[in-house]
Design a protein around this motif. Sequence first.
Motif, PDB file in Angstrom:
ATOM      1  N   LEU B 133       0.851  -1.205   0.000  1.00  0.00           N
ATOM      2  CA  LEU B 133       0.000   0.000   0.000  1.00  0.00           C
ATOM      3  C   LEU B 133       0.878   1.244   0.000  1.00  0.00           C
ATOM      4  O   LEU B 133       1.780   1.374   0.829  1.00  0.00           O
ATOM      5  N   TYR B 134       0.610   2.120  -0.944  1.00  0.00           N
ATOM      6  CA  TYR B 134       1.355   3.385  -1.021  1.00  0.00           C
ATOM      7  C   TYR B 134       0.483   4.492  -0.447  1.00  0.00           C
ATOM      8  O   TYR B 134      -0.699   4.593  -0.786  1.00  0.00           O
ATOM      9  N   CYS B 135       1.081   5.356   0.382  1.00  0.00           N
ATOM     10  CA  CYS B 135       0.309   6.467   0.990  1.00  0.00           C
ATOM     11  C   CYS B 135       0.729   7.791   0.364  1.00  0.00           C
ATOM     12  O   CYS B 135       1.661   7.857  -0.436  1.00  0.00           O
ATOM     13  N   CYS B 136       0.064   8.852   0.861  1.00  0.00           N
ATOM     14  CA  CYS B 136       0.314  10.173   0.272  1.00  0.00           C
ATOM     15  C   CYS B 136       1.183  11.069   1.159  1.00  0.00           C
ATOM     16  O   CYS B 136       1.643  12.116   0.722  1.00  0.00           O
ATOM     17  N   SER B 137       1.339  10.687   2.423  1.00  0.00           N
ATOM     18  CA  SER B 137       2.143  11.535   3.313  1.00  0.00           C
ATOM     19  C   SER B 137       2.726  10.677   4.435  1.00  0.00           C
ATOM     20  O   SER B 137       2.268   9.554   4.668  1.00  0.00           O
ATOM     21  N   GLU B 138       3.697  11.273   5.113  1.00  0.00           N
ATOM     22  CA  GLU B 138       4.308  10.574   6.253  1.00  0.00           C
ATOM     23  C   GLU B 138       3.242  10.296   7.305  1.00  0.00           C
ATOM     24  O   GLU B 138       3.219   9.239   7.915  1.00  0.00           O
ATOM     25  N   ARG B 139       2.339  11.297   7.510  1.00  0.00           N
ATOM     26  CA  ARG B 139       1.297  11.148   8.526  1.00  0.00           C
ATOM     27  C   ARG B 139       0.392   9.964   8.173  1.00  0.00           C
ATOM     28  O   ARG B 139       0.048   9.153   9.030  1.00  0.00           O
ATOM     29  N   ASP B 140       0.056   9.868   6.923  1.00  0.00           N
ATOM     30  CA  ASP B 140      -0.790   8.752   6.481  1.00  0.00           C
ATOM     31  C   ASP B 140      -0.058   7.424   6.665  1.00  0.00           C
ATOM     32  O   ASP B 140      -0.654   6.411   7.045  1.00  0.00           O
ATOM     33  N   LYS B 141       1.237   7.458   6.374  1.00  0.00           N
ATOM     34  CA  LYS B 141       2.031   6.230   6.499  1.00  0.00           C
ATOM     35  C   LYS B 141       2.025   5.750   7.953  1.00  0.00           C
ATOM     36  O   LYS B 141       1.827   4.555   8.218  1.00  0.00           O
ATOM     37  N   GLU B 142       2.169   6.730   8.837  1.00  0.00           N
ATOM     38  CA  GLU B 142       2.150   6.384  10.273  1.00  0.00           C
ATOM     39  C   GLU B 142       0.801   5.788  10.665  1.00  0.00           C
ATOM     40  O   GLU B 142       0.721   4.757  11.335  1.00  0.00           O
ATOM     41  N   ILE B 143      -0.250   6.463  10.219  1.00  0.00           N
ATOM     42  CA  ILE B 143      -1.609   5.990  10.552  1.00  0.00           C
ATOM     43  C   ILE B 143      -1.800   4.578  10.003  1.00  0.00           C
ATOM     44  O   ILE B 143      -2.256   3.676  10.704  1.00  0.00           O
ATOM     45  N   LEU B 144      -1.412   4.400   8.749  1.00  0.00           N
ATOM     46  CA  LEU B 144      -1.643   3.114   8.083  1.00  0.00           C
ATOM     47  C   LEU B 144      -0.851   1.976   8.740  1.00  0.00           C
ATOM     48  O   LEU B 144      -1.364   0.857   8.880  1.00  0.00           O
ATOM     49  N   LEU B 171       3.465   8.790  -2.357  1.00  0.00           N
ATOM     50  CA  LEU B 171       2.891   9.264  -3.625  1.00  0.00           C
ATOM     51  C   LEU B 171       2.615  10.755  -3.515  1.00  0.00           C
ATOM     52  O   LEU B 171       2.496  11.288  -2.417  1.00  0.00           O
ATOM     53  N   LYS B 172       2.481  11.404  -4.675  1.00  0.00           N
ATOM     54  CA  LYS B 172       2.101  12.823  -4.644  1.00  0.00           C
ATOM     55  C   LYS B 172       0.586  12.888  -4.713  1.00  0.00           C
ATOM     56  O   LYS B 172      -0.006  12.864  -5.803  1.00  0.00           O
ATOM     57  N   CYS B 173      -0.057  12.883  -3.545  1.00  0.00           N
ATOM     58  CA  CYS B 173      -1.523  12.965  -3.528  1.00  0.00           C
ATOM     59  C   CYS B 173      -1.984  13.497  -2.175  1.00  0.00           C
ATOM     60  O   CYS B 173      -1.183  13.673  -1.271  1.00  0.00           O
ATOM     61  N   LYS B 174      -3.274  13.755  -2.078  1.00  0.00           N
ATOM     62  CA  LYS B 174      -3.786  14.392  -0.859  1.00  0.00           C
ATOM     63  C   LYS B 174      -4.179  13.366   0.207  1.00  0.00           C
ATOM     64  O   LYS B 174      -4.177  13.666   1.389  1.00  0.00           O
ATOM     65  N   GLY B 175      -4.594  12.197  -0.209  1.00  0.00           N
ATOM     66  CA  GLY B 175      -5.037  11.196   0.754  1.00  0.00           C
ATOM     67  C   GLY B 175      -5.410   9.910   0.052  1.00  0.00           C
ATOM     68  O   GLY B 175      -5.367   9.821  -1.172  1.00  0.00           O
ATOM     69  N   GLY B 176      -5.763   8.899   0.884  1.00  0.00           N
ATOM     70  CA  GLY B 176      -6.130   7.608   0.298  1.00  0.00           C
ATOM     71  C   GLY B 176      -4.909   6.757   0.034  1.00  0.00           C
ATOM     72  O   GLY B 176      -3.794   7.104   0.458  1.00  0.00           O
ATOM     73  N   VAL B 177      -5.098   5.654  -0.679  1.00  0.00           N
ATOM     74  CA  VAL B 177      -3.970   4.745  -0.929  1.00  0.00           C
ATOM     75  C   VAL B 177      -3.956   4.230  -2.372  1.00  0.00           C
ATOM     76  O   VAL B 177      -4.980   4.276  -3.052  1.00  0.00           O
ATOM     77  N   LEU B 178      -2.776   3.714  -2.734  1.00  0.00           N
ATOM     78  CA  LEU B 178      -2.660   3.014  -4.013  1.00  0.00           C
ATOM     79  C   LEU B 178      -2.195   1.604  -3.664  1.00  0.00           C
ATOM     80  O   LEU B 178      -1.178   1.441  -2.999  1.00  0.00           O
ATOM     81  N   ALA B 179      -2.994   0.607  -4.050  1.00  0.00           N
ATOM     82  CA  ALA B 179      -2.620  -0.774  -3.762  1.00  0.00           C
ATOM     83  C   ALA B 179      -1.978  -1.383  -5.008  1.00  0.00           C
ATOM     84  O   ALA B 179      -2.544  -1.289  -6.095  1.00  0.00           O
ATOM     85  N   VAL B 180      -0.783  -1.966  -4.804  1.00  0.00           N
ATOM     86  CA  VAL B 180      -0.076  -2.577  -5.943  1.00  0.00           C
ATOM     87  C   VAL B 180       0.331  -4.000  -5.550  1.00  0.00           C
ATOM     88  O   VAL B 180       0.785  -4.222  -4.422  1.00  0.00           O
ATOM     89  N   SER B 181       0.112  -4.937  -6.445  1.00  0.00           N
ATOM     90  CA  SER B 181       0.540  -6.305  -6.144  1.00  0.00           C
ATOM     91  C   SER B 181       2.065  -6.333  -6.104  1.00  0.00           C
ATOM     92  O   SER B 181       2.710  -5.548  -6.822  1.00  0.00           O
ATOM     93  N   THR B 182       2.620  -7.198  -5.285  1.00  0.00           N
ATOM     94  CA  THR B 182       4.081  -7.207  -5.123  1.00  0.00           C
ATOM     95  C   THR B 182       4.783  -7.431  -6.460  1.00  0.00           C
ATOM     96  O   THR B 182       5.835  -6.868  -6.721  1.00  0.00           O
TER      97      THR B 182
END
Lengths: 112, 216
Positions: B133-144, B171-182
């Motif tokens: 899962l790719y996040c949009c910010s460090e804060r999101d990464k921590e939450i996730l 990622l360069k985005c405001k929120g949410g996630v990008l799911a990518v298969s390994t």
Amino acid sequence: MAQVVSSTDIVLKFLREVGVRADEVVEEARKEAENIIAEAKARADEIIKSSIEFNEKEIEEAERKKIEEDVEKLRAKLEKEIENLRKIINENRQELIDRLVKIMLGHGDEYE
Amino acid sequence: MNMSSDAGLILALADELWEKAREEAKKIIEDAKLKASQIIREAEKKAEALKSEKMENLRTKIRKKLYREYAVMKLELRRQFTVEKSKIIQSVLNDAIEKVYAIVEKRDFLYVEALKKLSVEAVLKLYSEDVILYCCSERDKEILQKIINDVIDEVSRKGKKVKVRVAEELLKCKGGVLAVSTDGREYYNNTLEARIKRVEEEVLPEILLNLTITYF
């Protein structure tokens, strides 16, 4: 010297004159018939000629009017659609925004 | 020769001659009149056909000319309508986006819950059982990272056993996630930007259509 004319001559002359006059009557009738036909042909030509003479401007105006009416109908229909959309959105604005927010944040909706 | 009876015979003969001539003359005139009527009738018929044909050709010619002229007008009307409709819809959408970004900005429980749901949905959309899962910010990464086990549990409750990890890269985005298969073969974009786009293109038009049907 005076010529002696017999009664037979007189009768033949009379009948010949009647015959001539009768031919004249038939001939006159033929001429009149020719005139009648000629007049009819002239009238027929006129009828055909007048049938292909149109007032192009008048027809164009009539067609233009029809198309303008179509355009006006379209304008009215589109204006009504906009008016309806505005009405729907105004009356449901907050509810709509909340619903969209939920969907954007993944909180689910029947459309998900 | 009896003079008086001969005279009577001759007169009768002359009368007959005369009568026949008159009858013939009468017939000639009547025939001519009949023929004249026929000529006129045929002319009228021909004129009617010619008139219809010429009128139709003329109308078609005029219509073609006018349609060209009015097609531009109709196109402009439709363009104005589309612009106006888009403005109205966009105003609602913008308000919703503003509200969403405000929630994202706060990063409160509402957003934490959103991030979890968006992650679960994205993972479930993939066939792969090994997902990043790719996040949009460090804060999101921590939450996730804090809620990743909840995400895995939720996915598992929905019937899919999966390995999920949070990517280090952002990622360069405001929120949410990008799911990518390994293996990188499939992905599901569940960033806010992607969801907003889906709402704009699919969800909102459908909601408005249903509302319109209900209303009118």
